[in-house]
Design an enzyme around this catalytic site. Structure first.
Site, PDB file in Angstrom:
ATOM      1  N   ASP A  67       0.436  -0.933  -0.207  1.00 39.08           N
ATOM      2  CA  ASP A  67       0.300   0.336   0.084  1.00 39.08           C
ATOM      3  C   ASP A  67       0.462   1.502  -0.292  1.00 39.08           C
ATOM      4  O   ASP A  67       2.161   1.249   0.108  1.00 39.08           O
ATOM      5  CB  ASP A  67      -0.985  -0.335   1.108  1.00 39.08           C
ATOM      6  CG  ASP A  67      -0.262  -0.166   2.333  1.00 39.08           C
ATOM      7  OD1 ASP A  67       1.089  -0.073   2.285  1.00 39.08           O
ATOM      8  OD2 ASP A  67      -0.969  -0.456   2.871  1.00 39.08           O
ATOM      9  N   HIS A 138      -6.947  -4.056  10.542  1.00 39.02           N
ATOM     10  CA  HIS A 138      -6.321  -3.866   9.163  1.00 39.02           C
ATOM     11  C   HIS A 138      -5.434  -5.248   8.374  1.00 39.02           C
ATOM     12  O   HIS A 138      -4.856  -5.377   9.789  1.00 39.02           O
ATOM     13  CB  HIS A 138      -6.805  -2.839   8.349  1.00 39.02           C
ATOM     14  CG  HIS A 138      -5.738  -1.850   8.855  1.00 39.02           C
ATOM     15  ND1 HIS A 138      -5.651  -0.804   9.100  1.00 39.02           N
ATOM     16  CD2 HIS A 138      -4.178  -2.292   9.314  1.00 39.02           C
ATOM     17  CE1 HIS A 138      -4.264  -0.274   9.248  1.00 39.02           C
ATOM     18  NE2 HIS A 138      -3.762  -0.822  10.426  1.00 39.02           N
TER      19      HIS A 138
HETATM   20  P1  PGA Z   1       2.082  -1.195  12.501  1.00 36.16           P
HETATM   21  O1  PGA Z   1       1.560  -0.533  11.108  1.00 36.16           O
HETATM   22  O2  PGA Z   1       3.633  -1.760  12.520  1.00 36.16           O
HETATM   23  O3  PGA Z   1       3.504   0.510  12.614  1.00 36.16           O
HETATM   24  O4  PGA Z   1       1.339  -1.034  13.872  1.00 36.16           O
HETATM   25  C1  PGA Z   1       0.844  -2.164  11.137  1.00 36.16           C
HETATM   26  C2  PGA Z   1      -0.716  -1.726  10.209  1.00 36.16           C
HETATM   27  O5  PGA Z   1      -0.663  -0.950  10.272  1.00 36.16           O
HETATM   28  O6  PGA Z   1      -0.750  -2.955   9.220  1.00 36.16           O
END
Ligand code: PGA
Length: 260
Positions: A67, A138
């Protein structure tokens, strides 16, 4: 699905990197699905270490990122282009022309999304997809209520994701509101999935993803439908799993299990 409960962030990062490196060792021209966020940083550091010290070779590898924020130029220090370059791509030997990251600045998102899906297919599909998980459950930017059959497209970020990511920006208002993201359906087509999570703030999402019903409210729960998923978590992220002892028992009993 296999859950590996690890003693520390370092251990889960090492084990997840080993799972990715295993794919590369059997298929040097593997297609890797990359994730951003703070969690996979340790995994990337370990892959870089293997590249430097153990000659793990990326010269034939192709990558697709999950993404990108819409509206951030690739030079913005919070863009996922920038993140990937700084934390991984500049440290290993993947040819630039083999790197794919969704564009957050294209003039035609629909055409770009179709091209991205097509390009994944042309490259033979993703062999191993690295994933983090949001505190709202998510995967990539597939926020709650995303279709479990969704493909690469634009998504409006959920308030919780904007709040979670505000720590990386000067002000919460600077966090982009839209993202371009592979869909849940796109992710489920990868041959293998490796998800990493650590910390108490992921415990609820992890419990729902692994043990809850499959629901678009927790898009990570769709991983239950995939035949080959490894989930590497620390004790804090595992703290709300009902079957936690069983997962440890499975790993302990592996040496005696019948060979496939
Ligand atoms: P993070 O994000 O590793 O910074 O906690 C994970 C995500 O939103 O997929």
């Amino acid at each position: 699905m296999e859950a590996f409960v690890c003693r520390s962030y370092e251990e889960l990062s090492r084990k997840a990197a080993f799972a990715v490196a295993n794919v590369l060792n059997t298929k040097p021209n593997a297609v890797l699905g990359m994730a951003t966020g703070s969690t996979p940083l340790g995994l990337y550091q370990e892959l870089v270490r293997m590249h430097e010290e153990e000659s793990l070779d990326f010269s034939q590898v192709t990558t697709f990122n999950l993404d990108e924020y819409v509206g951030l130029p690739v030079t913005h220090d919070q863009s996922y282009h920038y993140f990937m370059h700084e934390n991984f791509f500049k440290k290993v030997n993947i040819p630039n022309s083999n790197i794919h990251i969704p564009s957050g600045t294209t003039s035609n998102y629909q055409a770009f999304c179709q091209w991205y899906e097509q390009r994944i297919k042309e490259c033979g599909g993703i062999d191993v997809q690295i994933l983090g998980i949001g505190s709202d459950g998510h995967i990539a930017f597939n926020e709650p209520t995303s279709s479990l059959a969704s493909r690469t497209r634009l998504k409006t970020l959920a308030q919780q994701t904007i709040n979670d990511n505000a720590r990386f920006f000067d002000k919460a208002e600077d966090v982009p509101i839209y993202g371009i993201t592979m869909g849940v359906g796109t992710i489920l087509e990868a041959r293998k999935l490796v998800l990493v999570a650590n910390g108490e703030n992921k415990a609820d999402a992890i419990a729902k993803a692994i043990e809850g019903p499959v629901t678009s409210m927790i898009t990570a729960s769709a991983l239950q439908l995939h035949p080959d998923v490894d989930i590497f978590i620390d004790e804090a992220a595992a703290s709300r799993l009902q079957m936690r002892d069983y997962y440890t028992w499975i790993q302990a009993k592996k040496p005696g299990a019948p060979q496939l």
